[in-house]
Design an enzyme around this catalytic site. Sequence first.
Site, mmCIF file in Angstrom:
data_model
loop_
_atom_site.group_PDB
_atom_site.id
_atom_site.type_symbol
_atom_site.label_atom_id
_atom_site.label_comp_id
_atom_site.label_asym_id
_atom_site.label_seq_id
_atom_site.Cartn_x
_atom_site.Cartn_y
_atom_site.Cartn_z
ATOM 1 N N SER A 5 0.790 -1.237 0.000
ATOM 2 C CA SER A 5 0.000 0.000 0.000
ATOM 3 C C SER A 5 0.819 1.283 0.000
ATOM 4 O O SER A 5 0.240 2.372 -0.082
ATOM 5 C CB SER A 5 -0.957 0.021 1.199
ATOM 6 O OG SER A 5 -2.084 -0.783 0.936
ATOM 7 N N LYS A 39 0.122 3.766 -2.667
ATOM 8 C CA LYS A 39 -0.853 4.856 -2.552
ATOM 9 C C LYS A 39 -0.184 6.225 -2.389
ATOM 10 O O LYS A 39 -0.858 7.251 -2.505
ATOM 11 C CB LYS A 39 -1.795 4.604 -1.381
ATOM 12 C CG LYS A 39 -2.694 3.374 -1.558
ATOM 13 C CD LYS A 39 -3.675 3.246 -0.406
ATOM 14 C CE LYS A 39 -4.634 2.090 -0.614
ATOM 15 N NZ LYS A 39 -4.060 0.782 -0.216
ATOM 16 N N SER A 56 -6.036 3.328 4.680
ATOM 17 C CA SER A 56 -5.411 2.691 3.515
ATOM 18 C C SER A 56 -6.455 1.999 2.645
ATOM 19 O O SER A 56 -6.277 0.859 2.196
ATOM 20 C CB SER A 56 -4.344 1.675 3.955
ATOM 21 O OG SER A 56 -3.550 1.286 2.861
ATOM 22 N N LYS A 77 3.081 6.493 5.121
ATOM 23 C CA LYS A 77 2.207 5.426 4.637
ATOM 24 C C LYS A 77 2.788 4.059 4.943
ATOM 25 O O LYS A 77 3.988 3.828 4.776
ATOM 26 C CB LYS A 77 1.996 5.561 3.124
ATOM 27 C CG LYS A 77 0.917 4.654 2.568
ATOM 28 C CD LYS A 77 -0.458 5.146 2.975
ATOM 29 C CE LYS A 77 -1.527 4.093 2.715
ATOM 30 N NZ LYS A 77 -1.452 2.927 3.637
#
Length: 404
Positions: free
Chosen positions: A78, A81, A138, A248
């Site tokens: 993720s 992202k 997320s 993140k």
Amino acid sequence: MKHQRRIRFAQPLLCSLLCLFLFFGSQARADSPTEIAEVTVDAKNPLTLESKSYVLMDEATGNILCANQENEELAPASITKIMTLLLIMEALDAGTITYDTMVPVSEHAASMGGSQVYLEPGEELSVHDMLKCICIASANDASVAMAELLAGSEEEFVRRMNERARELSMEHTNFVNCYGLDTEGHYSCAADVARMSRELIRNHPGITAYTTTWMDTIVHHTRKGDTEFGLSNTNRLIRTYSGITGLKTGSTGNALYCLSATATRNEAKLIAVIMGAPSTKVRFAEAAKLLDYGFANYYYYQDHENAEKTFRCPISASMEGEVEGRIVDGFGVLLPTGTDESAIEKTVTYEKGLKAPIDEGEKIGTITYTYQGSTLGESEILAAESVEKASYGDFFGKLLRMFL
């Protein structure tokens, strides 16, 4: 640093002839502005970590302070992202969307598995709420909904992600989706993740309002009515690490545990990227270890001497013969603790062949900073005023006044 002295001619006629000669001088060079030049630094590996690869980067310059296997192509999970968020923030800056823009949820977006906020087809949330879903929870479904809003389809959005990656010199990255689930051909590396993290947090610091939020809520508006849904941040460091600003997390079966962690202390800004950690506990511990190493061994240097200084650059085709310049953003860079600042050399160079007219804010020169033969970076000198182009009549009038 050598200072040039203006030569004054005793005879007015010679002065006037010189002005006429300069009037037909060469054109100014049109260089694209660079706030701080990125310089190549040999990556070192002073730490022993369990993660497959890692990078510690100076946000100000993009210099890599230490790294290991930083170009190894791995599943990014993720932290993919980060690029999705970058394109969203750039669309906000461009005015293509606003935080209040409502985002429709398609069947495709609602069908996303993995981490999600369980959006339903036909539901709408604002961009503001979608950012909360992506940064805090997320959410894959929110990522796809935003991709479809901005590009019409996820496929087109992914194409734009890869195009942006090329612009950022992310040579070991290829995106296949906008959320990060394991897919063949979907990969990145620690150095590339640091590059896109730097672009996001440096140029869009407002994202930290979302990436540092521990818990929040959204409200689902569906045919069944309104339902509150809780969001909890997956980045444990925002509660435990001093100065953390984001950014993140990510984890999948192939990627294992990943993290891009950004932090600021005493104006020093660092980016620590962990990829392929064996556990979530290890990724947080090793990201913190990287940041600790950076803050302990480097400090933020600023050039206060030239911050308020006025520079005078010679130009042709003007009555003044020069333009006043200033440094707007100043210069700052991370330096190793114990650096002898008195040995930092600052060299001023002016653009060659500068010729009026000059617009306020136009680049007219550069200060280059070097230390023991290595370039630290540079700072632009910008025109503090506009200078008009002089005509033949202006020079003739000046000549006449000087004789009279």
